[in-house]
Design an enzyme around this catalytic site. Structure first.
Site, short mmCIF file in Angstrom:
data_model
loop_
_atom_site.label_atom_id
_atom_site.label_comp_id
_atom_site.label_asym_id
_atom_site.label_seq_id
_atom_site.Cartn_x
_atom_site.Cartn_y
_atom_site.Cartn_z
N GLU A 138 15.33 -21.48 19.06
CA GLU A 138 16.28 -21.49 18.34
C GLU A 138 16.84 -21.14 20.04
OE1 GLU A 138 17.24 -17.00 17.68
OE2 GLU A 138 15.40 -16.36 19.73
N ASP B 197 6.19 -16.47 13.98
CA ASP B 197 7.24 -16.44 14.93
C ASP B 197 6.69 -16.01 16.10
OD1 ASP B 197 9.83 -15.49 16.24
OD2 ASP B 197 10.72 -14.82 14.10
N ASN C 36 0.78 -1.48 -0.18
CA ASN C 36 0.01 -0.40 0.12
C ASN C 36 0.61 1.32 0.18
OD1 ASN C 36 0.45 -0.34 2.30
ND2 ASN C 36 -1.03 0.58 3.47
N ASP D 178 10.68 -17.94 20.16
CA ASP D 178 11.89 -16.83 20.10
C ASP D 178 12.00 -17.34 21.44
OD1 ASP D 178 13.31 -14.65 19.07
OD2 ASP D 178 12.02 -13.43 20.43
N HIS E 256 17.09 -13.20 10.36
CA HIS E 256 17.71 -11.35 10.43
C HIS E 256 18.40 -11.13 11.59
CE1 HIS E 256 15.25 -13.58 13.73
NE2 HIS E 256 15.04 -11.68 14.62
N ASP E 257 19.19 -11.48 12.30
CA ASP E 257 20.26 -11.31 13.63
C ASP E 257 21.62 -10.58 13.33
OD1 ASP E 257 18.09 -10.71 15.46
OD2 ASP E 257 18.06 -12.53 16.08
C1 GLC Z 1 15.52 -13.50 19.12
C2 GLC Z 1 15.25 -12.57 17.74
C3 GLC Z 1 15.76 -11.19 18.07
C4 GLC Z 1 14.84 -10.46 18.87
C5 GLC Z 1 15.84 -10.95 20.45
C6 GLC Z 1 14.03 -10.55 21.70
O1 GLC Z 1 16.62 -13.68 19.48
O2 GLC Z 1 15.50 -13.49 16.53
O3 GLC Z 1 15.12 -10.94 16.44
O4 GLC Z 1 15.02 -8.98 18.86
O5 GLC Z 1 14.52 -12.85 20.17
O6 GLC Z 1 12.77 -10.91 21.19
CA CA Z 2 2.93 -1.19 3.54
#
Ligand code: GLC
Ligand code: CA
Length: 560
Positions: free
Chosen positions: A256, A98, A23, A207, A334-335
């Protein structure tokens, strides 16, 4: 064990905020993601893991949830989510969400009640979080309960005047940790997961799953990670969740965790356990830290890449789970920094090293996770102003670096090399302004190189990184590479990663040079019968002694 769908999965991780904006408000969203399902299907992945999409003040891009039952307005509404799930399922694709169980946002209703002694629900929710009364020094000054440091760089304690207590937050101060000793809290979180399962999700990525238990005697420590990470009791919580929520509903769960012994690894993701099905571990990540650097320390210090460390980690996990559990393989999420900038070479050898990394990982057994943009070789960002960065962690750490003696430039370089924002810049679909991600200035700047590195440029080019990944995913499926047996060769060589993935019908030999120089490899194995099926320079006959070009990578196949 009966075969499960996730053993045949190729997972694609979507960082929703930066994938596709439908959008044109500059933020990626569900409609955008849905519009790209055919792209993903065509790439050859069959499962999509979506980063947190829940209502959130976005202190940590959605990992700080203020309402688990609502969709963030940035990303759309519940109908958009239902539509996404349906359209994925129509395409025979699975959906993973997630699930954040370690903390909420400080703007969650539970926390609002918990911190406010006159709130009607104060007594109900106070104990959902972790509180400690202050300590006082000899002069009567208020002190934090401990000197523990948060994963994002500051103290883990934040003072709450109305109750004269500190609350614990192992991430940002806007992310108070939940108290897993509280049964009502656990019940509420289980209901959250069930609610999304009823909506049709096929699995969860849990997470921060190794942080759920803390040492409630609160011993002094700095940084004190051992008091809030991987404590034995967190396995009990995960098992309880697995038994009550994941298993009976037949949803996949992946957790994780940092390191793990064999015993622990099997608790997390052994076939016989009830916690997770697979585990994202970080053994091969950050294999290039320079321990002598005290100015931008830890993960922030870029040093020489330790190839031995990378292959030892893969080897260790395959041996630990061998036949008793299932491996996940991935380069980064993404980390982390972008893998091509981190373990490859994002300038002179962009194409060669990108392919080398792809052969190296995607020919291994296990279930792979591809991170968005990896398939086109997206690189680290090239931001020159601190304000260009977005990640909450960047700002606390920048201040730390300066206090340790870094100049502004040194601190900025550390951010460009190592910050989590590197993986989070918008997807580079094409060469139009804002890279086809949006028609407005996005929430985070597009990488400067989008005119060269973008999907459109690579679609028709057979030798592009995109088409290489596509070919690898096709091969994975046809050859059942997920199921193979992994054996490393030349384990002690610090320049290369060489292995055989043996499937029921064939043997695949993968040879990869991780350096910018030529290296000689001696192959002390039976070489007859191997055919070169993929390469990043030219096809080559397999010989006992081979001189590899910079980042050269070769894949051979031999039918059994
Ligand atoms: C996990 C996620 C990370 C987040 C953290 C707290 O490590 O991968 O991106 O900042 O948890 O939720
Ligand atoms: Ca958007």
């Amino acid at each position: 064990m009966k075969r499960k769908w996730w053993q045949d999965a190729i997972i694609y991780q979507v960082y929703l905020r930066s994938f596709k904006d439908s959008n044109n408000d500059g933020i990626g969203d569900f409609k955008g993601l849905t519009s790209k399902l055919d792209y993903l299907k065509n790439l050859g992945v069959n499962t999509v893991w979506v980063s947190p999409h829940y209502k959130s003040p976005m202190d940590d891009n959605g990992y700080d949830i203020s309402d688990y039952f609502k969709v963030s307005k940035d990303y759309g509404n519940i109908d958009d989510v239902i539509d996404f799930i349906e359209k994925a399922h129509i395409r025979n694709m699975k959906v993973i969400f997630d699930l954040v169980l370690n903390h909420t946002s400080d703007e969650h209703e539970w926390f609002k009640a918990a911190k406010n002694p006159v709130h009607v629900d104060h007594h109900k929710y106070h104990d959902y979080y972790i509180w400690q009364t202050p300590k006082y020094d000899k002069q009567g000054n208020r002190q934090m309960p401990t000197q523990w440091r948060s994963w994002f760089g500051g103290p883990v304690w934040e003072y709450n005047p109305p109750t004269n207590e500190y609350y614990l937050h192992i991430f940002s101060k806007k992310m108070p940790d939940l108290n897993w000793h509280n049964d009502n809290m656990k019940r509420d979180l289980k209901d959250v997961a069930r609610w999304w399962i009823d909506l049709g999700v096929d699995g969860f990525r849990v997470d921060a799953s190794n942080h759920l238990e803390k040492d409630w005697s609160f011993p002094e420590g700095h940084p004190g990670y051992e008091y809030f990470s991987s404590l034995p009791k967190h396995h009990e919580y995960l098992e309880e969740f697995g038994v009550e929520v994941f298993k009976p509903n037949n949803v996949m769960a992946m957790g994780e965790a940092g390191g793990a012994t064999k015993e622990e690894a099997l608790k997390y993701c052994g076939f016989e356990n009830d916690e997770f099905d697979m585990l994202i571990h970080f053994g091969h990540c950050w294999a290039d830290c320079d321990d002598s650097n005290h100015i931008t320390p830890g993960k922030w210090s870029k040093g020489q890449i330790d190839v031995l460390h990378i292959k030892k980690s893969f080897d260790k996990w395959f041996k630990m789970l061998n036949g008793d559990g299932w491996n996940l393989i991935y380069w980064h999420n993404h980390d982390h920094p972008r893998v091509i900038s981190h373990y490859g070479n994002d300038s002179v050898y962009h194409n060669e090293s990108g392919k080398m990394l792809a052969f190296c990982l995607y020919m291994m057994p296990g279930t792979p996770i591809v991170y968005q943009g990896e398939e086109i070789g997206m690189t680290n960002v090239d931001y020159h102003n601190l304000e260009d960065f977005r990640d909450v962690e960047v700002f606390t750490e920048y201040d730390n670096f300066l206090s340790f003696g870094a100049t502004h430039e040194v601190a900025m370089q550390a951010l460009r090399d190592r910050s989590r924002d590197n993986a989070r810049s918008p997807f580079q679909w094409d060469a139009t302004k804002y890279s086809g991600f949006s028609t407005t200035k996005p929430w985070m700047n597009i990488n400067y190189n989008y005119k060269v590195i973008n999907l459109e440029n690579q679609l028709e080019d057979k030798s592009s990184l995109y088409n290489t990944h596509k070919e690898l995913f096709k091969l994975r499926k046809e050859e059942k590479l997920n199921d193979g047996v992994l054996e490393f060769i030349n384990m002690k060589d610090k320049n290369t990663i060489i292995y055989v993935n043996e499937t029921e019908t064939s043997k695949f030999l993968i040879i990869t040079n991780f350096t910018t120089h030529k290296v000689i490899v001696d192959l002390d194995i039976e070489l007859t019968g191997y055919r070169n099926i993929m390469y990043n320079y030219t096809a080559r006959e397999l010989l006992p002694k081979m001189k590899l070009l910079p980042y050269e990578a070769l894949v051979y196949k031999k039918e059994k």
